[in-house]
Design an enzyme around this catalytic site. Structure first.
Site, PDB file in Angstrom:
ATOM      1  N   LYS A 132     -50.673  17.443  20.484  1.00  0.00           N
ATOM      2  CA  LYS A 132     -50.364  16.861  19.180  1.00  0.00           C
ATOM      3  C   LYS A 132     -49.065  16.075  19.296  1.00  0.00           C
ATOM      4  O   LYS A 132     -48.125  16.489  19.988  1.00  0.00           O
ATOM      5  CB  LYS A 132     -50.232  17.990  18.156  1.00  0.00           C
ATOM      6  CG  LYS A 132     -50.039  17.559  16.717  1.00  0.00           C
ATOM      7  CD  LYS A 132     -50.008  18.803  15.824  1.00  0.00           C
ATOM      8  CE  LYS A 132     -49.814  18.473  14.353  1.00  0.00           C
ATOM      9  NZ  LYS A 132     -49.801  19.697  13.528  1.00  0.00           N
ATOM     10  N   SER A 206     -52.953  19.634   9.868  1.00  0.00           N
ATOM     11  CA  SER A 206     -52.393  18.404  10.381  1.00  0.00           C
ATOM     12  C   SER A 206     -52.740  18.112  11.834  1.00  0.00           C
ATOM     13  O   SER A 206     -52.530  17.013  12.319  1.00  0.00           O
ATOM     14  CB  SER A 206     -50.869  18.438  10.236  1.00  0.00           C
ATOM     15  OG  SER A 206     -50.293  19.458  11.025  1.00  0.00           O
ATOM     16  N   SER A 230     -52.293  24.399   9.950  1.00  0.00           N
ATOM     17  CA  SER A 230     -52.558  23.140  10.630  1.00  0.00           C
ATOM     18  C   SER A 230     -53.205  23.248  12.002  1.00  0.00           C
ATOM     19  O   SER A 230     -53.651  22.237  12.541  1.00  0.00           O
ATOM     20  CB  SER A 230     -51.259  22.335  10.756  1.00  0.00           C
ATOM     21  OG  SER A 230     -50.825  21.900   9.487  1.00  0.00           O
TER      22      SER A 230
END
Length: 557
Positions: A132, A206, A230
């Site tokens: 990420k 996210s 997330s």
């Protein structure tokens, strides 16, 4: 997407592939789309060729292929880069990848040579992964998906990245995310991310880029971060396994903060084994993160040793029924999952949460999360080069000048509007923040610990997302009033939460089930999740990113 040294990926040499299929003898159902090929180093079928399907393989199976020289890390990286080219840039255009590592193939060749000369460093030796884009990498930009930080190279790798590289993992790409780890599954730098199971649906955030990438088999596993769900939201939405570890088990150093009281990095993979293998490398006491001190003496060096197909036999499982009745098809999958657990020998009991906790869940979270982001993002920005904003107010000021798409990205008004509320939220010496941080979180933690203990539960299960993923233009976590969800309880308590695929709705959307346990109960949760996974085998490769013939590897005898 930033593209570097893709020539090898664009013109891959084709290895000889066997088209023989081996039925998975353990499967309880025929798969709708493609047959999963299972390879085991102890499995032989006379003259029938053994094969390994990359999109269905575990790290253990990949290592067996490495060991008998049926596969190299270089070939594996080429195959994953080819899938990224086919499914992210073109085809369904998932838009999950922000930056490719131009040195990935060189790194793979070097690790192949090292394996031949010295043997593997660990089971992650030569394994391609994605990160990420809020996890620091000194050699690749770390932007939190924001045009406001475009091109930013942090001073060094995050602690967990250092550990992964030292174990021999290959950082293949940085992936798209909800900007600054909050809001809908899009960013101003990368745009919206698509769910590979249904291109009109959200992959949730996210860590939506990690979820879509791993479901689509762009890498063996990936890392997300979880502040308020997330890792777990996108794991369920994309039909993969994801773990939010116990607070303090994994270092937060080098992660762009959203709220350090809750932030935790977690592995995301297509199977429980790979999550356990990744976690085994990620843990460790970090002098730069005081929270990791509490994990001393509680770290397991090899979480894969706890994986037990019989773990559900004799287990006591609590079902949190407060979080059902929001989507009848999700409920059906959860009830079927409970039947599977009972059939495997588990006792399932109903648990209920008090109304005060259901009502206060969101407010407790927001009271901490907004204030901490305002302060802690400035502390992170101070480590970057002078040209970048240094405060949340400066981020907002620059965002107001970006009102139309350009060659670099597009506006993200929803997330940028949230920044204003975060900037107006208050300070860390506010009485509300202090009361929640010191007393409110302890109250929630104490209640759930007591619930687990009083009912003698090994875990509490619940639908990770009580509703199926919504359409991209109506992302359910982009703001506004939400129906009650249990997802943030693991953040408020700091407890671990493991998501495992449970099944699919009638329109082909994944449903995940969460196993929530007490602090440092990862070995038990991974064992339960593995047993559930092996009985159900509910994961499916997304219909928009199918396996390809060159991904079926013939295994040497």
């Amino acid at each position: 997407m930033i593209q570097s040294d893709m020539s090898r990926a664009c013109g891959l040499s084709r290895m000889v592939r066997s088209r023989s299929w081996i039925w998975d003898l353990l499967s309880v159902r025929v798969q709708r789309i493609t047959l999963v090929v299972i390879y085991s180093s102890v499995f032989t079928v006379g003259a029938v060729a053994q094969t390994l399907e990359i999109t269905a393989s575990t790290i253990e199976e990949i290592n067996a292929a490495f060991a008998n020289e049926s596969l190299t890390s270089e070939q594996l990286v080429e195959l994953y880069l080819s899938r990224i080219e086919a499914y992210d840039d073109t085809g369904p255009a998932l838009n999950a990848v922000l930056a490719l590592n131009g040195q990935a193939l060189n790194r793979a060749r070097a690790l192949d040579a090292e394996r031949r000369d010295k043997g593997p460093r660990s089971r992650l030796h030569g394994i391609p992964i994605v990160l990420k884009d809020n996890i620091d990498t000194a050699d690749l930009p770390t932007t939190a998906g924001s045009l406001l930080l475009a091109g930013s190279l942090p001073p060094d790798d995050a602690f967990i990245v250092q550990k992964l590289r030292a174990a021999g993992a290959i950082i293949l790409a940085k992936v798209n995310m909800s900007e600054f780890a909050s809001g809908g599954a899009m960013s101003s730098l990368g745009g919206p991310i698509r769910n590979p199971h249904d291109l009109e649906r959200s992959p949730l955030g996210s860590s939506g880029g990690t979820g879509a990438s791993i479901a689509a088999a762009y890498a063996q596993f990936g890392l997300g971060t979880d502040t308020g769900g997330s890792v777990r939201w996108p794991s369920t939405a994309n039909g993969i396994v994801g773990l939010k570890p116990t607070y303090g088990l994994v270092s937060r150093d080098g992660i762009i903060p959203l709220a350090l009281s809750f932030d935790m990095a977690g592995p995301m993979a297509r199977n429980v084994y790979d999550v356990a293998a990744a976690l085994s490398v990620m843990t460790g006491i970090d002098p730069a993160d005081q929270a990791t001190v509490q994990s001393e003496g509680r770290i397991d060096l090899d979480y894969t040793e706890h994986l037990d197909i019989t773990a559900l036999d004799g287990a006591r499982i609590g079902i949190a029924r407060d979080f059902l009745d929001q989507d009848s098809e999700v409920d059906w999958i959860i009830e079927a999952s409970l039947d599977v657990m009972r059939g495997a020998g588990a006792t399932v009991v109903t648990v209920r949460f008090p109304q005060w906790l259901l009502d206060a869940n969101g407010e407790l979270y927001t009271a901490v999360r907004h204030r901490e982001f305002r302060v802690q993002i400035a502390e992170y920005l101070a480590t970057l080069k002078p040209k970048y904003p240094k405060t949340l107010a400066q981020l907002i000021e620059q965002a107001t000048r970006m009102t139309a798409p350009n060659d670099s990205g597009q506006p993200n008004p929803s997330r940028w509007s949230l920044m204003r509320r975060e900037d107006d939220s208050g300070d860390l010496d506010d009485p509300e923040y202090q009361a929640v941080r010191e007393h409110g979180l302890a109250l929630v933690r104490g209640f759930i610990d007591s619930l687990l203990e009083s009912k003698k539960l090994d875990a509490i299960v619940y639908p990770t997302s009580p509703r199926r993923p919504s359409r991209i233009d109506a992302d359910p976590i982009s703001g506004g009033t939400q129906r009650v969800s249990p997802i943030r309880l693991a953040n408020l308590t700091g407890f671990p939460d493991l998501v495992v695929p449970a099944g699919f709705t009638g329109n082909g959307l994944p449903v995940g089930i969460s196993f929530l346990g007490t602090a440092f109960s990862e070995p038990k949760l991974l064992a339960l999740g593995y047993a559930f996974e092996q009985v159900t085998k509910a994961r499916r490769l997304p219909i928009n990113t199918p396996s390809r013939p060159d991904e079926i590897i013939a295994i040497g005898q």
